[in-house]
Design an enzyme around this catalytic site. Sequence first.
Site, PDB file in Angstrom:
ATOM      1  N   ASP A  17       0.855  -1.181   0.000  1.00  0.00           N
ATOM      2  CA  ASP A  17       0.000   0.000   0.000  1.00  0.00           C
ATOM      3  C   ASP A  17       0.895   1.236   0.000  1.00  0.00           C
ATOM      4  O   ASP A  17       1.044   1.928   1.004  1.00  0.00           O
ATOM      5  CB  ASP A  17      -0.895  -0.032   1.236  1.00  0.00           C
ATOM      6  CG  ASP A  17      -2.036   0.981   1.167  1.00  0.00           C
ATOM      7  OD1 ASP A  17      -2.279   1.518   0.073  1.00  0.00           O
ATOM      8  OD2 ASP A  17      -2.681   1.219   2.202  1.00  0.00           O
ATOM      9  N   GLU A  96      -6.260   5.112  -9.129  1.00  0.00           N
ATOM     10  CA  GLU A  96      -7.543   5.644  -8.659  1.00  0.00           C
ATOM     11  C   GLU A  96      -8.095   6.748  -9.540  1.00  0.00           C
ATOM     12  O   GLU A  96      -7.376   7.644  -9.998  1.00  0.00           O
ATOM     13  CB  GLU A  96      -7.388   6.151  -7.226  1.00  0.00           C
ATOM     14  CG  GLU A  96      -8.694   6.464  -6.544  1.00  0.00           C
ATOM     15  CD  GLU A  96      -8.645   6.149  -5.054  1.00  0.00           C
ATOM     16  OE1 GLU A  96      -9.605   6.507  -4.361  1.00  0.00           O
ATOM     17  OE2 GLU A  96      -7.666   5.546  -4.585  1.00  0.00           O
ATOM     18  N   LYS A 132      -9.416   2.026  -9.748  1.00  0.00           N
ATOM     19  CA  LYS A 132      -9.874   2.135  -8.368  1.00  0.00           C
ATOM     20  C   LYS A 132     -10.958   3.197  -8.262  1.00  0.00           C
ATOM     21  O   LYS A 132     -10.768   4.348  -8.678  1.00  0.00           O
ATOM     22  CB  LYS A 132      -8.674   2.488  -7.487  1.00  0.00           C
ATOM     23  CG  LYS A 132      -8.802   2.125  -6.025  1.00  0.00           C
ATOM     24  CD  LYS A 132      -7.453   2.350  -5.345  1.00  0.00           C
ATOM     25  CE  LYS A 132      -7.522   2.042  -3.858  1.00  0.00           C
ATOM     26  NZ  LYS A 132      -6.246   2.418  -3.205  1.00  0.00           N
ATOM     27  N   THR A 156     -12.997   0.767  -3.534  1.00  0.00           N
ATOM     28  CA  THR A 156     -12.324   1.129  -2.291  1.00  0.00           C
ATOM     29  C   THR A 156     -13.244   1.923  -1.375  1.00  0.00           C
ATOM     30  O   THR A 156     -14.390   2.206  -1.711  1.00  0.00           O
ATOM     31  CB  THR A 156     -11.037   1.918  -2.605  1.00  0.00           C
ATOM     32  OG1 THR A 156     -10.280   2.088  -1.410  1.00  0.00           O
ATOM     33  CG2 THR A 156     -11.353   3.278  -3.204  1.00  0.00           C
ATOM     34  N   PHE A 178     -12.082  -1.487   4.457  1.00  0.00           N
ATOM     35  CA  PHE A 178     -11.152  -0.854   5.377  1.00  0.00           C
ATOM     36  C   PHE A 178     -11.331  -1.407   6.784  1.00  0.00           C
ATOM     37  O   PHE A 178     -12.436  -1.713   7.204  1.00  0.00           O
ATOM     38  CB  PHE A 178     -11.344   0.659   5.365  1.00  0.00           C
ATOM     39  CG  PHE A 178     -10.709   1.333   4.179  1.00  0.00           C
ATOM     40  CD1 PHE A 178     -10.600   0.694   2.955  1.00  0.00           C
ATOM     41  CD2 PHE A 178     -10.222   2.621   4.284  1.00  0.00           C
ATOM     42  CE1 PHE A 178     -10.019   1.318   1.862  1.00  0.00           C
ATOM     43  CE2 PHE A 178      -9.630   3.259   3.200  1.00  0.00           C
ATOM     44  CZ  PHE A 178      -9.529   2.598   1.986  1.00  0.00           C
TER      45      PHE A 178
END
Length: 323
Positions: A17, A96, A132, A156, A178
């Site tokens: 990440d 993203e 993303k 996400t 998350f």
Amino acid sequence: MSNLLEQLRQHSVVVADTGDLDAIRRFAPQDATTNPSLILKAVQSGKYDALVDQILDDVRGLETSVEDAIDEACDRLVVAMGQQILELVPGRVSTEVNARLSFDSPASIAKAYRLVELYEQAGIGRERILIKLAATWEGVRAAQVLEAEGIQCNLTLIFNFIQARACAEAGAYLISPFVGRILDWYGKADPGVVYTPEEEPGVQSVQRILRYFRQYRYPTVVMGASFRNVGEIQALAGCDRLTISPALLETLEGNGGLLVPMQIDAAGHDGALPKQLTEAEFRWQMNEDAMATEKLAEGIRGFEADQLKLEVLLREKLAGGVA
């Protein structure tokens, strides 16, 4: 006995990440994920100065407005950084779509097309990238369109089961539920409660999602994300994938002990799949979940704030003629 990171790789695909190339080289993950905050941090580190210079030189020659030039520079930058990451990982990189497009399906789809086009111009096929998107209703609908066209997605900012279910029903390739940010919310709401890793609401949320997907045989990959401590990671060993920051990868690498993978009771379900969620059902159930609603909005705002910082930085460099 091998260290915790080596043991973890036996049970879950390890994903970095980060946009830090040195960290990716060191930990040799299968994949890497990026977001606007990580891109901004990487650019501020100075390690990408030459790349930024080249991209700004290229967009200066475009006959377009400053705003459009900055937008194009941002797209080229995230793809160029993704390209460098892909030289170091055997799998995929997640790139993203701008957070400000999180409630605009057509605009999200158009941005995804542009990112894919830039990757393909660089000789990188769709099989090596994930687009993303935030798991809003509009983001999920954009993913459904893209997946049908062979552009696979990473949904996400997932904070609850209903977001995950909507993504699976839309055929999303991968979701990123998350963990740590859920703990943050509960810790602020009730600071007197102390959780073991296994008791953490974020850990239990991911386990519920995994159980449901496996029961109904959804192929959507579950990638736990946003970890606050090694205990959370250990509690989710056996999740399809785990995307982990360099700091926690280092901690895992430096610690021994026995890592025991979680056990998910997910006997196959032979009945028909549940009726697909409607937009009204999705929005109502999000409305009823204060934590998920607040953290989703906070996450989108946070990513947009860092996107704006990146754009200001590039605009200053563009106006100055030097990086």
